[in-house]
Design an enzyme around this catalytic site. Structure first.
Site, PDB file in Angstrom:
ATOM      1  N   ARG A 142       2.263  -7.709  -7.687  1.00 11.08           N
ATOM      2  CA  ARG A 142       2.993  -7.382  -6.631  1.00 11.08           C
ATOM      3  C   ARG A 142       2.892  -8.726  -5.262  1.00 11.08           C
ATOM      4  O   ARG A 142       3.803  -9.245  -4.645  1.00 11.08           O
ATOM      5  CB  ARG A 142       2.918  -5.911  -6.155  1.00 11.08           C
ATOM      6  CG  ARG A 142       3.786  -5.692  -4.895  1.00 11.08           C
ATOM      7  CD  ARG A 142       3.937  -4.352  -4.718  1.00 11.08           C
ATOM      8  NE  ARG A 142       4.562  -3.462  -5.645  1.00 11.08           N
ATOM      9  CZ  ARG A 142       4.226  -2.431  -6.300  1.00 11.08           C
ATOM     10  NH1 ARG A 142       3.250  -1.688  -5.667  1.00 11.08           N
ATOM     11  NH2 ARG A 142       5.080  -1.975  -7.257  1.00 11.08           N
ATOM     12  N   TYR A 143       1.631  -8.646  -4.863  1.00 15.07           N
ATOM     13  CA  TYR A 143       1.423  -9.321  -3.651  1.00 15.07           C
ATOM     14  C   TYR A 143       1.162 -10.720  -4.318  1.00 15.07           C
ATOM     15  O   TYR A 143       0.493 -10.958  -5.588  1.00 15.07           O
ATOM     16  CB  TYR A 143       0.092  -8.775  -3.185  1.00 15.07           C
ATOM     17  CG  TYR A 143       0.422  -7.502  -2.504  1.00 15.07           C
ATOM     18  CD1 TYR A 143       1.212  -7.113  -1.478  1.00 15.07           C
ATOM     19  CD2 TYR A 143      -0.243  -6.331  -3.207  1.00 15.07           C
ATOM     20  CE1 TYR A 143       1.294  -5.835  -1.265  1.00 15.07           C
ATOM     21  CE2 TYR A 143       0.127  -5.055  -2.683  1.00 15.07           C
ATOM     22  CZ  TYR A 143       0.895  -4.853  -1.702  1.00 15.07           C
ATOM     23  OH  TYR A 143       0.946  -3.446  -1.386  1.00 15.07           O
ATOM     24  N   ARG A 146      -3.081 -11.069  -5.399  1.00 12.07           N
ATOM     25  CA  ARG A 146      -3.623  -9.979  -5.893  1.00 12.07           C
ATOM     26  C   ARG A 146      -2.902  -9.454  -7.234  1.00 12.07           C
ATOM     27  O   ARG A 146      -1.690  -9.428  -7.067  1.00 12.07           O
ATOM     28  CB  ARG A 146      -3.561  -8.592  -4.929  1.00 12.07           C
ATOM     29  CG  ARG A 146      -4.864  -8.763  -4.169  1.00 12.07           C
ATOM     30  CD  ARG A 146      -4.612  -7.998  -2.913  1.00 12.07           C
ATOM     31  NE  ARG A 146      -3.587  -8.954  -2.047  1.00 12.07           N
ATOM     32  CZ  ARG A 146      -2.885  -8.385  -0.976  1.00 12.07           C
ATOM     33  NH1 ARG A 146      -2.709  -7.258  -0.572  1.00 12.07           N
ATOM     34  NH2 ARG A 146      -1.915  -9.150  -0.213  1.00 12.07           N
ATOM     35  N   CYS A 155      -8.785   9.751 -17.204  1.00 14.46           N
ATOM     36  CA  CYS A 155      -9.545  10.223 -15.931  1.00 14.46           C
ATOM     37  C   CYS A 155     -10.431  11.169 -16.206  1.00 14.46           C
ATOM     38  O   CYS A 155     -10.205  12.037 -17.383  1.00 14.46           O
ATOM     39  CB  CYS A 155      -8.651  10.501 -14.747  1.00 14.46           C
ATOM     40  SG  CYS A 155      -7.375   9.310 -14.484  1.00 14.46           S
ATOM     41  N   CYS A 159      -5.823  14.513 -11.094  1.00 14.86           N
ATOM     42  CA  CYS A 159      -5.536  15.030  -9.631  1.00 14.86           C
ATOM     43  C   CYS A 159      -4.174  15.456  -9.892  1.00 14.86           C
ATOM     44  O   CYS A 159      -3.250  14.728 -10.084  1.00 14.86           O
ATOM     45  CB  CYS A 159      -5.749  13.972  -8.789  1.00 14.86           C
ATOM     46  SG  CYS A 159      -7.323  13.348  -9.018  1.00 14.86           S
ATOM     47  N   CYS A 162      -1.555  12.890  -8.287  1.00 12.21           N
ATOM     48  CA  CYS A 162      -1.696  11.433  -8.649  1.00 12.21           C
ATOM     49  C   CYS A 162      -0.531  10.907  -8.734  1.00 12.21           C
ATOM     50  O   CYS A 162       0.665  11.271  -9.208  1.00 12.21           O
ATOM     51  CB  CYS A 162      -2.387  11.647 -10.102  1.00 12.21           C
ATOM     52  SG  CYS A 162      -2.386   9.915 -10.765  1.00 12.21           S
ATOM     53  N   ARG A 164       0.205   8.152 -10.441  1.00 16.27           N
ATOM     54  CA  ARG A 164       0.538   7.580 -11.900  1.00 16.27           C
ATOM     55  C   ARG A 164       0.727   8.844 -12.631  1.00 16.27           C
ATOM     56  O   ARG A 164       0.036   8.780 -13.882  1.00 16.27           O
ATOM     57  CB  ARG A 164      -0.502   6.739 -12.379  1.00 16.27           C
ATOM     58  CG  ARG A 164      -0.478   5.331 -11.490  1.00 16.27           C
ATOM     59  CD  ARG A 164      -1.026   4.354 -11.936  1.00 16.27           C
ATOM     60  NE  ARG A 164      -0.903   3.037 -11.089  1.00 16.27           N
ATOM     61  CZ  ARG A 164      -2.220   2.594 -10.611  1.00 16.27           C
ATOM     62  NH1 ARG A 164      -3.235   3.189 -10.755  1.00 16.27           N
ATOM     63  NH2 ARG A 164      -2.108   1.571  -9.614  1.00 16.27           N
ATOM     64  N   ASP A 323       2.903   9.503  -2.267  1.00 15.97           N
ATOM     65  CA  ASP A 323       4.222   8.774  -2.765  1.00 15.97           C
ATOM     66  C   ASP A 323       5.128   9.760  -3.351  1.00 15.97           C
ATOM     67  O   ASP A 323       4.961  10.887  -3.395  1.00 15.97           O
ATOM     68  CB  ASP A 323       3.430   7.806  -3.987  1.00 15.97           C
ATOM     69  CG  ASP A 323       2.640   7.001  -3.449  1.00 15.97           C
ATOM     70  OD1 ASP A 323       2.831   6.333  -2.437  1.00 15.97           O
ATOM     71  OD2 ASP A 323       1.750   6.372  -4.367  1.00 15.97           O
ATOM     72  N   ASP A 360       2.966   3.470   0.819  1.00 22.25           N
ATOM     73  CA  ASP A 360       3.187   2.768  -0.201  1.00 22.25           C
ATOM     74  C   ASP A 360       4.673   2.697  -0.519  1.00 22.25           C
ATOM     75  O   ASP A 360       5.177   3.849  -1.135  1.00 22.25           O
ATOM     76  CB  ASP A 360       2.412   3.131  -1.408  1.00 22.25           C
ATOM     77  CG  ASP A 360       1.889   1.694  -1.999  1.00 22.25           C
ATOM     78  OD1 ASP A 360       2.697   0.679  -2.089  1.00 22.25           O
ATOM     79  OD2 ASP A 360       0.751   1.826  -3.062  1.00 22.25           O
ATOM     80  N   LYS A 367       2.607  -1.855   0.658  1.00 16.86           N
ATOM     81  CA  LYS A 367       1.756  -1.025   1.699  1.00 16.86           C
ATOM     82  C   LYS A 367       2.103  -1.284   2.992  1.00 16.86           C
ATOM     83  O   LYS A 367       2.152  -2.628   3.503  1.00 16.86           O
ATOM     84  CB  LYS A 367       0.506  -1.095   1.487  1.00 16.86           C
ATOM     85  CG  LYS A 367      -0.118  -0.309   0.218  1.00 16.86           C
ATOM     86  CD  LYS A 367      -1.714  -0.705   0.381  1.00 16.86           C
ATOM     87  CE  LYS A 367      -2.260  -0.421  -1.265  1.00 16.86           C
ATOM     88  NZ  LYS A 367      -1.933  -1.594  -2.036  1.00 16.86           N
TER      89      LYS A 367
END
Ligand code: SF4
Length: 452
Positions: A142-143, A146, A155, A159, A162, A164, A323, A360, A367
């Site tokens: 995206r950037y 990076r 995981c 969570c 989350c 994702r 998000d 985000d 961000k």
């Protein structure tokens, strides 16, 4: 014999707004999880500190949850929520639960809730549109400089908040050699990418040799300078930070580790020790929290969290606005709450301890930092700035030479006076700093009759 973790300190966030800790102290929460016979047996197991044993003994279903916590009141819809978004909790993290309801932050982050089924139209599976920014499967570019590698979908804990949720845990797997080859080829053909974030899922759930293979592959690209790893195992599975893992990471330096503490109750002797091991090995650590309603949307609580993180040599890096992901509406806070928290932190904590509050952006916008307003007004000659006390100062721009461009009209200075240099500040009376200055001036003043 392994023992239940005690948090390094209880959270005290007295006064308004009401803290979760205070609610719990006052609480009528259902039976304490430490009363769980199943958990007591596991805590006495000689393998408690073995991360693989913890992974094997995760709570993976609602019946298992019930087995761990027989007094848990199962809300209708919990099973449907767990079927829609995978459930996994390590015995270690389950042992940090202090009360079996949503007033407990650890419980809220770990145990499915019916609210996850609430599905307003503005929530989507992939709000950051990561899947649209994948030039090769698993690599988000995206950037400009990076890229983020989704190295696994596993995981230690899933969570409930989350971002994702669409991927994490639906099928526990990690990147294949063929995919990794494609990733390396893409990175090699894009030398502008110097920083690769290894994420997931949670990369530390992979065997050390598998992660080593991935890092070695990334390191084979000469233009990759920095590798960052995003992991929540520090919080949910701290025994994962073994000597073997740390030694492997050291081989691939510079490697940064970003973890994900959301609440001071997650800071335990075990998680503090995991941080110590990494930092002592020269691995810089940062923390990315998510602002969650009913979990940590309390300025004093975030202050406590940031102070304790810095003490552990973990830099508070980001505080994320939740998000717009399907299944998390009950966790979302108004943006204004985050801005208010940032206003509270500034001046109370050093810059080192203050995270950036970011949204985000939907549609893959990346961000966006969101701040309280510190620039009050600008003119061609002066900028009016506000500090944490509410003091307004006039900052002369280079071209103005700091001159007054218009006379000050009698009376208290106004913001307009600051914009053209007719006054240099508007100072609130009675701030703590003003009082300290006045006290010092009084001490230094010569006694009456002794003036020169
Ligand atoms: S550890 Fe990270 S990727 Fe895994 S469920 Fe939690 S927030 Fe999502």
């Amino acid at each position: 014999m392994p023992k239940p973790s005690a948090t390094t300190d209880d959270v005290s966030t007295a006064e308004e707004p009401p803290s979760l800790a205070a609610m719990l102290d006052a609480g009528d929460a259902t039976a304490a999880p430490s009363a769980s016979p199943k958990l007591s047996v596991l805590m006495d197991d000689r393998n408690w500190s073995d991360w693989r044993w913890q992974m094997r003994n995760r709570i993976r279903s609602v019946p298992q949850l019930r087995e761990f916590f027989p007094s848990l009141k199962l809300s209708p819809g919990l099973s449907r929520a767990a079927a829609k978004f995978p459930l996994a909790v390590t015995p270690y993290y389950a042992a940090q639960i202090r009360a079996l309801d949503a007033r407990d932050p650890v419980f809220s982050m770990a145990v499915p809730q019916i609210h996850e089924l609430f599905d307003p139209p503005f929530l989507v599976d992939d709000p950051l549109e990561e899947d649209h920014d994948m030039p090769v499967p698993g690599l988000v570019h995206r950037y400009p400089d990076r890229a983020l590698l989704i190295a696994t979908t596993t995981c230690a804990m899933y969570c409930r908040h989350c971002t994702r949720k669409r991927a994490a845990g639906h099928r526990e797997s990690c990147i294949t050699d063929a995919r990794l080859k494609q990733v390396v080829a893409y990175l090699a053909s894009h030398p502008e990418i110097s920083d690769v974030i290894v994420s997931g899922g949670d990369p530390f759930t992979m065997a050390t040799e598998v992660l080593d293979r991935i890092l070695t592959a990334l390191r084979s690209v000469p233009s990759v300078d920095i590798i960052r790893i995003g992991t929540r195992t520090i919080v949910t599975l701290p025994m994962r930070i073994t000597g073997e893992l740390v030694a492997m990471l050291k081989k691939h330096q510079p490697v940064y580790v970003n973890t994900h503490f959301n609440h001071p109750n997650e800071i335990t002797p075990e998680s503090a020790e995991a941080c110590r091991r990494l930092v002592d090995a020269g691995v810089p650590m940062g923390n990315q929290s998510v602002l969650l309603r009913g979990v940590n949307d309390d300025p004093r609580l975030i202050e406590t969290l940031c102070r304790r993180l810095v003490k552990m040599r973990v830099r508070p890096y980001y505080l994320f606005q939740c998000d717009l992901v399907r299944g998390v509406e009950h966790f979302r806070t108004p943006l204004a709450r985050g801005i208010q928290i940032m206003e509270y932190l500034r001046g109370r904590l050093s810059g080192l301890a203050i995270p950036s509050f970011v949204v985000d952006a939907p549609h893959g916008g990346g961000k966006i930092p969101v701040l309280p307003a510190y620039v009050i007004m600008q003119s061609p000659t002066h900028t009016v700035l506000r500090n944490f006390e509410g003091m307004l100062v006039s900052y002369p721009e280079p071209s103005s030479g700091g001159r007054n461009e218009a006379p000050h009209v009698a009376g208290a200075p106004t913001v307009f006076d600051l914009t053209h240099g007719a006054a240099t500040k508007i100072q609130p009376a009675d701030t703590a700093r003003q009082k300290r200055r006045a006290a010092r001036a009084a001490c230094e003043a010569p006694p009456a009759g002794m003036e020169e």
